[in-house]
Design an enzyme around this catalytic site. Structure first.
Site, PDB file in Angstrom:
ATOM      1  N   ASP A 110      26.320  12.176   9.304  1.00  0.00           N
ATOM      2  CA  ASP A 110      25.671  11.067   9.997  1.00  0.00           C
ATOM      3  C   ASP A 110      25.836  11.285  11.498  1.00  0.00           C
ATOM      4  O   ASP A 110      26.966  11.367  12.001  1.00  0.00           O
ATOM      5  CB  ASP A 110      26.315   9.745   9.563  1.00  0.00           C
ATOM      6  N   ASP A 201      18.686  10.858  11.036  1.00  0.00           N
ATOM      7  CA  ASP A 201      20.048  11.207  11.456  1.00  0.00           C
ATOM      8  C   ASP A 201      21.055  11.264  10.314  1.00  0.00           C
ATOM      9  O   ASP A 201      22.254  11.369  10.554  1.00  0.00           O
ATOM     10  CB  ASP A 201      20.538  10.206  12.512  1.00  0.00           C
ATOM     11  N   GLU A 202      20.608  11.221   9.063  1.00  0.00           N
ATOM     12  CA  GLU A 202      21.527  11.283   7.932  1.00  0.00           C
ATOM     13  C   GLU A 202      21.030  12.277   6.895  1.00  0.00           C
ATOM     14  O   GLU A 202      19.824  12.444   6.707  1.00  0.00           O
ATOM     15  CB  GLU A 202      21.665   9.908   7.254  1.00  0.00           C
ATOM     16  N   CYS A 592      -6.438  -9.671 -11.402  1.00  0.00           N
ATOM     17  CA  CYS A 592      -7.356  -9.902 -12.515  1.00  0.00           C
ATOM     18  C   CYS A 592      -6.550 -10.073 -13.805  1.00  0.00           C
ATOM     19  O   CYS A 592      -5.724  -9.224 -14.145  1.00  0.00           O
ATOM     20  CB  CYS A 592      -8.334  -8.735 -12.642  1.00  0.00           C
ATOM     21  N   CYS A 595      -7.370  -6.962 -16.464  1.00  0.00           N
ATOM     22  CA  CYS A 595      -6.936  -5.571 -16.287  1.00  0.00           C
ATOM     23  C   CYS A 595      -5.858  -5.390 -15.235  1.00  0.00           C
ATOM     24  O   CYS A 595      -5.358  -4.290 -15.043  1.00  0.00           O
ATOM     25  CB  CYS A 595      -8.135  -4.696 -15.910  1.00  0.00           C
ATOM     26  N   HIS A 610     -16.573  -6.859  -9.770  1.00  0.00           N
ATOM     27  CA  HIS A 610     -15.507  -6.686 -10.763  1.00  0.00           C
ATOM     28  C   HIS A 610     -15.778  -7.549 -11.993  1.00  0.00           C
ATOM     29  O   HIS A 610     -15.597  -7.108 -13.134  1.00  0.00           O
ATOM     30  CB  HIS A 610     -14.173  -7.056 -10.132  1.00  0.00           C
ATOM     31  N   HIS A 614     -16.527  -6.559 -16.175  1.00  0.00           N
ATOM     32  CA  HIS A 614     -15.901  -7.090 -17.380  1.00  0.00           C
ATOM     33  C   HIS A 614     -16.924  -7.732 -18.310  1.00  0.00           C
ATOM     34  O   HIS A 614     -16.744  -7.730 -19.535  1.00  0.00           O
ATOM     35  CB  HIS A 614     -14.806  -8.081 -17.011  1.00  0.00           C
TER      36      HIS A 614
END
Length: 674
Positions: A110, A201-202, A592, A595, A610, A614
């Site tokens: 670190d 930084d790690e 929905c 789905c 949409h 359906h």
């Protein structure tokens, strides 16, 4: 079970700041000698009455509710319950102990106050001064000189100035930090080509092979690595060496800055180390979890996890209980994780709260450009775009939309992001972020969808028009009765003239319906029980949805938990009505119910498209189920029985077999039967 001794009173008493805990009231490395009560009091006094303060109070109230709920659960446990869960816990601990691996040597490194150290390296005049990288709004990193006053990362800059009047601010320079990070990673490559970088930084390094090949100890490797980083970058870092990653990270924080701590690969050494280790030192245990464990079960050290193992198994999920017991035993990851495909890419920015729409859209454009750069750098495209918003009241909102195709250009990202933001306006924001998920490699041609959209079908089915120009089909319901001619309304008919030919290509082709989305077996609909679906029902109409007050009796008694697919989700009585686009439910206003597709209320045109899909899909399913029966009935009515064997027709595949029937083929077949 009572709260642990020393817990501040809930009302704070004469010292209300003692019960005020935030992200920046916790100590970091370099803050050991700070007067914690003084820091907490300053933070409380300067935050009191602010939107942040109010939001922290709301979160604290929720935490208290969780704590009270756990206490109530704990109070209901009988002696037999505790005995049962004690046996469960002992069995789990034996299994976990059997998995202990002491053959690996892990090193966690670190960098010390990374951003501040880089700025000091670039400008030596800053050396020795209390330095904060950031602004008056937020501190990204504080130097060790500033930490002595209680200044730390994630703290507002104006509070830092109150704690340290001589605090020097430097604006962040991430290009510079990335450059130095790359230099450190070149050093890591020498010791572990498969090192795990968790931030700039790690990093975690598996140095088992290096120690064996060079005949070095973990301590010698850590010393050599730290020296190499200093030589390459001029910066210092701290390191921790241990048998697993979890403990190695804790060890790297012990002798900061510019130090290291080595824990031998010995079970007794590990056991002794974790026995007095505060639980907050463990990655994955934050402020809320710490409060719950401490105030409900009196757990403050890792060893106490094992002493209260029965209660942990009784009150928490199996996954959480396993994690807590692993912490108590000092167990962590020892194998290098496999390289997995990235699931999402995101970027976000914090700024001074503003309700200036032009400024907000400007910041959104910058985010879209940053996201585009990150996506194209990785060679990826995405399909689901999520907009994250944090209001001036610190309320966090997320809004998502799934696009038709895979995108990664700034223009495409901005089209959808802008529409999501407009749907939330007006509002005052202090943070915005964009995240792209459902990623695909640009080189993967299989990501391109080939399924036709519903509007394309309607444009290509003019041969089905009757003499009046209306698209008429005869639909047979589940019981085999003829419903008569039904007029099928197109997308343009429903939306009206203002959304017809004037719509852009992007709007018309907003999304695509992949087979993977609509195959019922790929989505577990059982989790959407009746209460969840009907808690806030929204019916999609031509204007994007409207709330309903009543649900038919057949819908109320429907048991969704026992259904396996979309066809079973809708009861026989409700099939004809609930499959229509005008009666489609949107869970929580954007999911929905059929789905799981995500589409916010602001996308009126796309919601209608949409719903049209359906409708067509439902007609497909009805035709698949009843085509054989209806065809036979019509033939029997038209002509007498014949001894001649009829030519068998090709049987249509069911949607359960893995593929959808092309919708135009379905309607073509219907026309022959009219």
């Amino acid at each position: 079970m009572s709260a642990a001794a020393g817990t501040p009173a809930e009302d704070g008493g004469d010292r209300p700041w003692q019960s005020y805990h935030t992200a920046y009231t916790n100590a970091k490395a370099g803050m050991e000698g700070v007067d914690k009560e003084k820091v907490q009091k300053v933070i409380y006094e300067m935050s009191k009455g602010s939107k942040y303060f109010e939001n922290e109070q709301r979160k604290e109230a929720l935490t208290k509710q969780k704590i009270e709920h756990l206490r109530a659960q704990c109070a209901t446990l009988t002696d037999n319950d505790i005995l049962h869960f004690q046996k469960v816990a002992e069995k789990k601990m034996l299994e976990l102990e059997a998995s202990r691996d002491l053959s690996k040597i892990w090193l966690h490194t670190d960098m010390d106050a990374f951003y501040a150290a880089v700025e000091t390296l670039e400008d030596p005049s800053l050396k020795g001064k209390p330095l904060a990288v950031g602004s008056m709004s937020m501190v990204a990193t504080a130097s060790y000189e500033a930490r002595k006053f209680g200044v730390r990362a994630a703290m507002p800059g104006f509070i830092g100035c109150k704690l340290c009047p001589g605090l020097v601010f430097v604006r962040p320079n991430f290009e510079r930090y990335t450059h130095y990070s790359e230099l450190t990673r070149k050093v890591f490559q020498r010791y572990d080509p498969n090192f795990i970088a968790t931030s700039l930084d790690e990093a975690y390094l598996n140095i088992t092979n290096v120690c064996a090949e060079r005949g070095m100890t973990g301590e010698e490797v850590a010393t050599e690595l730290r020296a190499a980083i200093h030589q390459e970058t001029g910066l210092t870092c701290s390191a921790g060496v241990a048998p697993n990653r979890m403990i190695a990270k804790v060890c790297s924080d012990i002798n900061k800055p510019n130090g290291q701590f080595i824990l031998p690969n010995d079970r007794e050494a590990v056991w002794t180390f974790v026995s007095t280790l505060p639980i907050r030192k463990i990655g994955g245990i934050g402020k809320v979890t710490e409060q719950m464990l401490r105030q409900v079960l009196g757990i403050s050290t890792c060893q106490e996890m094992l002493q209260k193992a029965a209660f942990l198994c009784a009150l928490f999920s199996e996954c959480s209980a396993d994690f807590f017991l692993s912490v108590g035993l000092g167990l962590g990851g020892t194998e290098t994780p496999e390289q997995r495909q990235r699931k999402s890419i995101s970027c976000e920015r914090t700024f001074t709260a503003t309700n200036d729409s032009s400024l907000l859209f400007e910041k959104l454009a910058n985010l879209a450009e940053n996201l585009m750069d990150d996506l194209q750098k990785e060679g990826l495209k995405g399909k689901t775009l999520t907009l994250k918003l944090k209001t001036a009241d610190f309320e966090v909102r997320t809004r998502a939309v799934t696009t038709r195709g895979y995108i990664n250009s700034k223009e495409d990202i901005l089209i959808y992001a802008t529409k999501l933001l407009k749907a939330e306006m007006p509002l005052s924001l202090r943070l915005m972020g964009l995240r792209m998920s459902q990623l695909h490699d640009e080189k993967d041609d299989s990501s391109t969808s080939t399924q036709k959209t519903i509007d394309i079908f309607f444009r290509s089915s003019n041969s089905n028009l009757n003499v009046n120009g209306a698209n008429v089909q005869r639909i047979t319901n589940i019981s085999g009765q003829d419903n008569g001619p039904i007029s099928v309304t197109t997308k343009d008919d429903c939306l009206g003239p203002d959304t017809g030919t004037g719509a852009s290509t992007d709007q018309q082709d907003f999304f695509v319906h992949d087979e993977s989305i609509f195959i019922p077996e790929q989505r577990n609909l059982g989790k959407y029980n009746n209460e969840a679906v009907l808690s806030n029902p929204v019916i999609s109409d031509c204007l994007g949805g409207a709330k309903i007050d009543d649900v038919t009796t057949s819908a109320k008694v429907m048991n969704a938990e026992n259904l396996d697919d979309v066809g079973q989700l809708i009861s026989h009585e409700a099939t004809a009505s609930s499959s229509k686009p005008g009666q489609q439910l949107w869970i929580d206003g954007f999911i929905c119910s059929i789905c799981g597709f995500e589409l916010p209320p602001g996308f009126e045109e796309e919601r209608q498209e949409h719903s049209d899909f359906h409708l067509a899909e439902s007609l497909q399913q009805e035709e698949t189920v009843d085509s054989k029966r209806s065809i036979c009935s019509e033939r029997l009515a038209e002509k007498p029985c014949s001894t001649t064997t009829p030519t068998p027709k090709k049987k249509l595949k069911s949607s359960k077999e893995g593929k959808h029937i092309p919708i135009d083929a379905f309607f073509a077949k219907c026309n022959k039967n009219l």
